[in-house]
Write an enzyme that holds these catalytic residues in place. Structure first.
Site, short mmCIF file in Angstrom:
data_model
loop_
_atom_site.label_atom_id
_atom_site.label_comp_id
_atom_site.label_asym_id
_atom_site.label_seq_id
_atom_site.Cartn_x
_atom_site.Cartn_y
_atom_site.Cartn_z
N ASN A 1 0.72 -2.72 -32.12
CA ASN A 1 1.31 -3.20 -33.39
C ASN A 1 2.81 -3.47 -33.26
O ASN A 1 3.47 -3.81 -34.23
CB ASN A 1 1.05 -2.18 -34.52
CG ASN A 1 1.72 -0.83 -34.25
OD1 ASN A 1 2.50 -0.70 -33.30
ND2 ASN A 1 1.41 0.16 -35.06
N GLY B 1 4.12 -0.59 -24.63
CA GLY B 1 5.06 0.54 -24.64
C GLY B 1 5.50 0.91 -23.23
O GLY B 1 5.13 0.26 -22.25
N ASP C 1 -3.23 -3.30 -35.35
CA ASP C 1 -3.15 -1.86 -35.54
C ASP C 1 -4.55 -1.25 -35.47
O ASP C 1 -5.52 -1.84 -35.95
CB ASP C 1 -2.54 -1.60 -36.95
CG ASP C 1 -1.98 -0.21 -37.04
OD1 ASP C 1 -0.79 -0.05 -37.29
OD2 ASP C 1 -2.78 0.73 -36.81
N SER D 1 -0.04 15.19 -23.43
CA SER D 1 1.34 15.58 -23.12
C SER D 1 1.44 17.06 -22.81
O SER D 1 0.66 17.86 -23.33
CB SER D 1 2.24 15.26 -24.33
OG SER D 1 3.49 15.90 -24.21
N TYR E 1 4.00 16.31 -33.98
CA TYR E 1 3.69 15.36 -32.90
C TYR E 1 2.81 16.04 -31.86
O TYR E 1 1.74 15.55 -31.52
CB TYR E 1 4.97 14.83 -32.24
CG TYR E 1 4.69 14.28 -30.86
CD1 TYR E 1 5.01 15.01 -29.72
CD2 TYR E 1 4.03 13.06 -30.71
CE1 TYR E 1 4.70 14.54 -28.47
CE2 TYR E 1 3.72 12.57 -29.46
CZ TYR E 1 4.06 13.33 -28.33
OH TYR E 1 3.74 12.86 -27.09
N TYR F 1 1.16 14.46 -19.64
CA TYR F 1 2.37 13.99 -18.96
C TYR F 1 3.46 15.05 -19.06
O TYR F 1 3.59 15.68 -20.11
CB TYR F 1 2.93 12.75 -19.64
CG TYR F 1 1.99 11.61 -19.90
CD1 TYR F 1 2.28 10.71 -20.91
CD2 TYR F 1 0.84 11.41 -19.15
CE1 TYR F 1 1.44 9.63 -21.17
CE2 TYR F 1 -0.01 10.35 -19.41
CZ TYR F 1 0.30 9.46 -20.42
OH TYR F 1 -0.52 8.39 -20.70
N LYS G 1 5.62 9.03 -31.38
CA LYS G 1 5.87 10.08 -30.37
C LYS G 1 7.24 10.75 -30.47
O LYS G 1 7.71 11.38 -29.52
CB LYS G 1 5.70 9.50 -28.98
CG LYS G 1 6.69 8.42 -28.63
CD LYS G 1 6.73 8.24 -27.13
CE LYS G 1 8.02 7.61 -26.69
NZ LYS G 1 8.24 7.68 -25.26
N ASN H 1 7.03 0.10 -31.83
CA ASN H 1 8.12 0.66 -31.03
C ASN H 1 8.23 -0.08 -29.70
O ASN H 1 8.53 0.50 -28.65
CB ASN H 1 7.86 2.16 -30.77
CG ASN H 1 9.11 2.87 -30.23
OD1 ASN H 1 10.23 2.40 -30.43
ND2 ASN H 1 8.91 3.94 -29.50
N LYS I 1 -1.40 15.54 -30.56
CA LYS I 1 -1.94 15.44 -29.19
C LYS I 1 -3.01 16.52 -28.96
O LYS I 1 -4.08 16.25 -28.42
CB LYS I 1 -0.81 15.60 -28.16
CG LYS I 1 0.18 14.45 -28.14
CD LYS I 1 -0.46 13.15 -27.70
CE LYS I 1 0.57 12.05 -27.52
NZ LYS I 1 -0.05 10.74 -27.18
N ARG J 1 19.28 22.65 -28.45
CA ARG J 1 18.48 21.88 -29.43
C ARG J 1 17.32 22.75 -29.87
O ARG J 1 16.57 23.27 -29.04
CB ARG J 1 17.98 20.59 -28.77
CG ARG J 1 17.15 19.69 -29.64
CD ARG J 1 16.86 18.35 -28.96
NE ARG J 1 16.02 18.54 -27.76
CZ ARG J 1 15.57 17.50 -27.02
NH1 ARG J 1 15.87 16.26 -27.34
NH2 ARG J 1 14.81 17.73 -25.96
N PRO J 2 17.10 22.90 -31.19
CA PRO J 2 15.99 23.75 -31.66
C PRO J 2 14.67 23.28 -31.04
O PRO J 2 14.41 22.08 -30.96
CB PRO J 2 15.99 23.54 -33.18
CG PRO J 2 17.39 23.11 -33.51
CD PRO J 2 17.88 22.32 -32.31
C1 WQD Z 1 14.85 16.86 -21.50
C2 WQD Z 1 16.00 17.83 -21.26
C3 WQD Z 1 16.98 18.66 -23.29
C4 WQD Z 1 18.61 14.78 -24.59
C5 WQD Z 1 10.06 15.42 -24.73
C6 WQD Z 1 8.95 15.66 -25.66
C7 WQD Z 1 7.65 15.73 -24.92
C8 WQD Z 1 7.49 14.50 -24.06
C9 WQD Z 1 8.68 14.30 -23.14
C10 WQD Z 1 6.08 12.94 -25.22
C11 WQD Z 1 15.96 19.02 -22.21
C12 WQD Z 1 17.99 17.83 -22.52
C13 WQD Z 1 17.95 15.77 -23.87
C14 WQD Z 1 20.02 14.85 -24.75
C15 WQD Z 1 20.05 16.87 -23.46
N1 WQD Z 1 7.31 13.35 -24.84
N2 WQD Z 1 18.67 16.80 -23.32
N3 WQD Z 1 20.69 15.90 -24.18
O1 WQD Z 1 12.23 17.63 -24.74
O2 WQD Z 1 11.53 17.95 -22.31
O3 WQD Z 1 10.17 16.48 -23.82
O4 WQD Z 1 9.84 14.23 -23.99
O5 WQD Z 1 5.02 13.46 -24.94
O6 WQD Z 1 6.64 15.78 -25.88
O7 WQD Z 1 9.17 16.93 -26.26
O8 WQD Z 1 12.43 15.73 -23.06
O9 WQD Z 1 14.20 14.11 -22.56
O10 WQD Z 1 14.14 15.16 -24.87
O11 WQD Z 1 14.83 16.55 -22.90
O12 WQD Z 1 20.69 17.80 -22.95
O13 WQD Z 1 20.67 13.98 -25.41
O14 WQD Z 1 17.23 17.15 -21.52
O15 WQD Z 1 17.59 19.81 -23.86
O16 WQD Z 1 16.44 20.17 -21.49
P1 WQD Z 1 11.64 17.07 -23.50
P2 WQD Z 1 13.93 15.31 -23.41
#
Ligand code: WQD
Length: 337
Positions: free
Chosen positions: A32, A10, A58, A124, A148, A176, A84, A35, A152, A291-292
């Site tokens: 596995n 990955g 797996d 995370s 998700y 992270y 994830k 992804n 974690k 985004r919600p």
């Molecule tokens: C970053 C910023 C979005 C996409 C996620 C997971 C977290 C971790 C890291 C695993 C935000 C904005 C994004 C797009 C946008 N993963 N955005 N347009 O949400 O901070 O964290 O990834 O552990 O668990 O939640 O990362 O890259 O999705 O978003 O404007 O098409 O970019 O609103 O401000 P996020 P992200």
């Protein structure tokens, strides 16, 4: 003695395998390929000059785990394997709990059966309660709003309890922030299946011309330019943090959490601007609704990792966006979209 890397083909796992091999560790990957792609094993070898053992399988297969631990004399485990995608986890929670938690319990059981007592876990920043104010410390309140993130958090709690029940067992929980970028060789990087959820792979697909524009999810947050602020960390810095954690685990006790972030916040529009300026590409943007589940600002206090693990992030945003585009040109551009 070898290090077992689950999910080692990955994004973060492959970069960690490169660092382990370059430092002389023997590496066994179990993955596995849900992804990721098996070609990543060849890329890891090409970069590191040494090949990891690759076992396609797996962690739900307990017999396979026993086979791997017996055959390869596993000394420690770095556990990346897991689903994830936040949005998918809301739609398919059962899959997430089964795939992320049951597999981890199988792995822990196998470690006990084979006297392996050191694990570094891929956690995370998503485990932090959304109400906590950045910079986030390891002592901040924990709480998740999606399955998700809960997997974690639950796995962290499971590992804490396992370390209490088995004092010889050590678990380093690495939280992270936002890993992006790619190894400078351009042969491994972030290459999710389908339309990316995360910002950087989406921007990269726009730069490649595979997607028309970036939808910026809200520009009315309480941030300098109104767009979301995150702590982006170069994936090579993140990978190196796993070696510091592995080394620390050899003498540490119990379950200990560490933030792996730069401590700096960067907005969506700042990322877009850096990507365009560093790489000479145009990223059309469309301001879309929030985004919600998103919050305005998240970044790390990485003091514990700095002081206890002796780890510091070295790359900056320009390095991250340059290496991201370099991977896209060298590898993604030659793959089927
Ligand atoms: C970053 C910023 C979005 C996409 C996620 C997971 C977290 C971790 C890291 C695993 C935000 C904005 C994004 C797009 C946008 N993963 N955005 N347009 O949400 O901070 O964290 O990834 O552990 O668990 O939640 O990362 O890259 O999705 O978003 O404007 O098409 O970019 O609103 O401000 P996020 P992200």
């Amino acid at each position: 003695m070898a290090v077992l890397v689950t999910g080692g083909t990955g994004f973060i796992g492959s970069h960690t395998c490169v660092e382990l091999l370059e430092k002389g560790y023997d590496v066994v990957i179990i993955d596995n390929l849900y992804n990721s792609r098996q070609q990543v094993v060849d890329a890891i070898e090409k970069i590191a000059g040494r090949r990891p053992v690759f076992v396609k399988g797996d962690l739900l297969d307990e017999a396979l785990l026993d086979e791997v631990f017996t055959k390869y004399d596993i000394d420690s485990v770095i556990h990346f394997a897991g689903l994830k995608a936040v949005g998918e986890s809301v739609r398919l929670p059962e899959n997430y709990y089964r795939n992320n938690i049951v597999t981890t319990l199988n792995l822990i059981d196998a470690m006990h059966r084979h006297n392996c007592t050191k694990i570094v876990f891929s956690s995370s920043a998503t485990v932090y309660d959304a109400g906590e104010v950045s910079p986030l410390k390891e002592t901040c309140r924990l709480g998740c709003t999606n399955p998700y993130g809960r997997t974690k958090l639950f796995i962290e709690e499971i590992l804490r309890d396992v370390c209490v029940a088995h004092p010889e067992f050590t678990a380093i929980l690495l939280r992270y922030f936002n890993p992006i970028g790619a190894h400078p060789a351009g042969l491994i990087g972030e290459n999710p299946n389908g339309i990316p959820n995360n910002l950087l792979p989406y921007v990269t697909n726009v730069a490649l011309g595979r997607l028309p524009q970036l939808n910026v999810f809200g520009n009315d947050y309480d941030t300098p330019d109104g767009t979301g602020v995150r702590d982006y960390i170069h994936v090579v810095d993140l990978a190196r943090g796993h070696l510091n954690a592995l080394d620390y685990a050899q003498t540490a006790t119990g379950a200990q959490a560490f933030n792996l972030g730069t401590g700096n916040g960067t907005s969506v529009l700042e990322i877009v601007r850096a990507y365009e300026e560093e790489n000479g590409v145009k990223i059309p943007v469309n301001i879309a609704p929030r985004r919600p589940g998103d919050n305005a600002t998240t970044f790390a206090d990485a003091t514990r990792a700095n002081e206890i693990l002796g780890w510091h992030a070295e790359y900056d945003i320009r390095d991250m966006v340059r290496d991201s585009w370099n991977f896209a040109k060298i590898t993604l551009a030659n793959e089927e979209a």
